[in-house]
Design a protein around this motif. Structure first.
Motif, PDB file in Angstrom:
ATOM      1  N   ILE A  67       0.845  -1.183   0.000  1.00  0.00           N
ATOM      2  CA  ILE A  67       0.000   0.000   0.000  1.00  0.00           C
ATOM      3  C   ILE A  67       0.890   1.245   0.000  1.00  0.00           C
ATOM      4  N   SER A  68       0.613   2.184  -0.889  1.00  0.00           N
ATOM      5  CA  SER A  68       1.411   3.394  -1.019  1.00  0.00           C
ATOM      6  C   SER A  68       0.821   4.511  -0.159  1.00  0.00           C
ATOM      7  N   GLU A  69       1.629   5.055   0.748  1.00  0.00           N
ATOM      8  CA  GLU A  69       1.159   6.163   1.580  1.00  0.00           C
ATOM      9  C   GLU A  69       0.954   7.426   0.742  1.00  0.00           C
ATOM     10  N   ARG A  70       1.759   7.604  -0.290  1.00  0.00           N
ATOM     11  CA  ARG A  70       1.563   8.760  -1.148  1.00  0.00           C
ATOM     12  C   ARG A  70       0.216   8.701  -1.858  1.00  0.00           C
ATOM     13  N   ARG A  71      -0.150   7.526  -2.294  1.00  0.00           N
ATOM     14  CA  ARG A  71      -1.436   7.376  -2.963  1.00  0.00           C
ATOM     15  C   ARG A  71      -2.578   7.526  -1.955  1.00  0.00           C
ATOM     16  N   GLY A 113       7.566   7.645   2.634  1.00  0.00           N
ATOM     17  CA  GLY A 113       7.536   7.975   1.222  1.00  0.00           C
ATOM     18  C   GLY A 113       7.491   9.461   0.916  1.00  0.00           C
ATOM     19  N   PHE A 114       7.391  10.308   1.955  1.00  0.00           N
ATOM     20  CA  PHE A 114       7.273  11.742   1.711  1.00  0.00           C
ATOM     21  C   PHE A 114       8.577  12.500   1.927  1.00  0.00           C
ATOM     22  N   GLY A 115       9.675  11.789   2.155  1.00  0.00           N
ATOM     23  CA  GLY A 115      10.956  12.453   2.306  1.00  0.00           C
ATOM     24  C   GLY A 115      11.304  13.368   1.143  1.00  0.00           C
TER      25      GLY A 115
END
Length: 330
Positions: free
Chosen positions: A43-47, A226-228
């Protein structure tokens, strides 16, 4: 129709725009992907952030509009007033479809293959609850991985539910949901964002657009997994413009953005006219105290003496409030 190891399952109309993997499976909105490989177990946290900001379903990636938000729950008996989950919500018809094609939801003997949940099997009984609203989305630090933050969705107003041991028990409900399925309202600007989000790449542009729409003001958002790469001042600056900028400033930004997602998010913000999905509205409200816009200089010249609905003295033919809201320099 979709042919699966479980049989033939009709594809909801709202999923018809989804890309498919090499096996022909629809690539649902929330999963990690690349043009070479789709990671259905990741699962993508950005999505998830884009789903939260734009109020989209985690399966079809389309808006909820007035439909309930469905969430798999792991509690027996009456649910509390609010339920928090690390999974993004889905439409009912999408949940019923997933129950028949996702191995983990289809059979309690199926095991998850991702590193975090390797070997996990589902409960014999699967329970889904439908809620009237997603009231908030929070960034929480993992208790198992200190320093790792993930997004969690808070839902309120349970209005319905269904449960099953085998998908055969919900086949009738799925048929009814297919018959009652309605087209969802999508504006031109939102359609661009949905199209970009559905591509078989990471969809980073749309996650960035979500930050620009106001998610950049969410607490700890740049600590989320994932937001770095998004850290820095640029996203907060653009979010400030889309929060407190004039209509003309937002349109000027969008026309010169040079990025399709950023070009679409400005018009999306304007057409919402302040009516945003609740989580995004909360983030934007938090941003009100974080953004400092410089006080406009006093207008000079004839613009000061012209009413806002009069023709602009610059000669453009537009109303003064649209063309030179601060007046025309003498």
């Amino acid at each position: 129709m979709k042919h699966t190891p479980q049989g033939t399952v009709a594809l909801p109309r709202r999923m018809s725009h989804l890309e498919v993997d090499r096996r022909g499976y629809p690539v649902i909105a929330t999963v990690d992907r690349s043009p070479q490989e789709v990671h259905f177990g990741g699962i993508s946290e950005r999505r998830k952030l884009a789903l939260a900001a734009f109020d989209w379903c985690a399966v079809c990636g389309m808006p909820f509009a007035d439909e309930l938000r469905w969430q798999m729950v792991f509690q027996d008996g009456p649910l509390p007033a609010s339920v928090i989950s690390g999974e993004a919500p889905v439409h009912e018809v999408c949940a019923l479809y997933a129950a028949q094609v996702c191995p983990y939801l289809y059979s309690h003997r199926s095991r998850l293959g991702d590193e975090m949940r390797k070997g996990t099997v589902r409960d014999p009984m699967v329970r889904f609850a439908g809620f009237r609203s997603t009231s908030a989305v929070h960034a929480y630090e993992s208790q198992l991985q200190p320093g790792i933050f993930t997004l969690h969705f808070e839902h309120r107003g349970q209005a319905d539910e269904f449960s099953y041991r085998t998908p055969d028990e919900i086949s009738g409900r799925f048929s009814d949901a297919l018959e009652q399925e309605e087209d969802l309202p999508v504006s031109d600007a939102e359609g661009v964002l949905i199209r970009l989000f559905n591509r078989l790449d990471e969809g980073g542009e749309v996650a960035g657009a979500a930050l620009a729409a106001g998610a950049a003001f969410a607490r700890d958002i740049f600590e989320v997994q994932g937001f770095g790469p998004y850290r820095g001042k640029s996203y907060a600056t653009v979010a400030g413009l889309l929060l407190k900028g004039t209509e003309q400033e937002i349109r000027d930004f969008s026309s010169g953005a040079g990025d399709e997602a950023f070009s679409a998010v400005g018009p999306w913000v304007l057409e919402r006219d302040g009516q945003f999905p609740t989580p995004l509205q909360r983030w934007r409200a938090r941003g009100q105290s974080m953004v400092r816009r410089p006080a406009p200089s006093l207008p000079q010249g004839p613009g000061r003496n012209v009413t806002k609905n009069a023709p602009c003295p610059c000669g453009s033919g537009r109303k003064a409030r649209r063309c030179h809201p601060s007046g025309v320099a003498g």
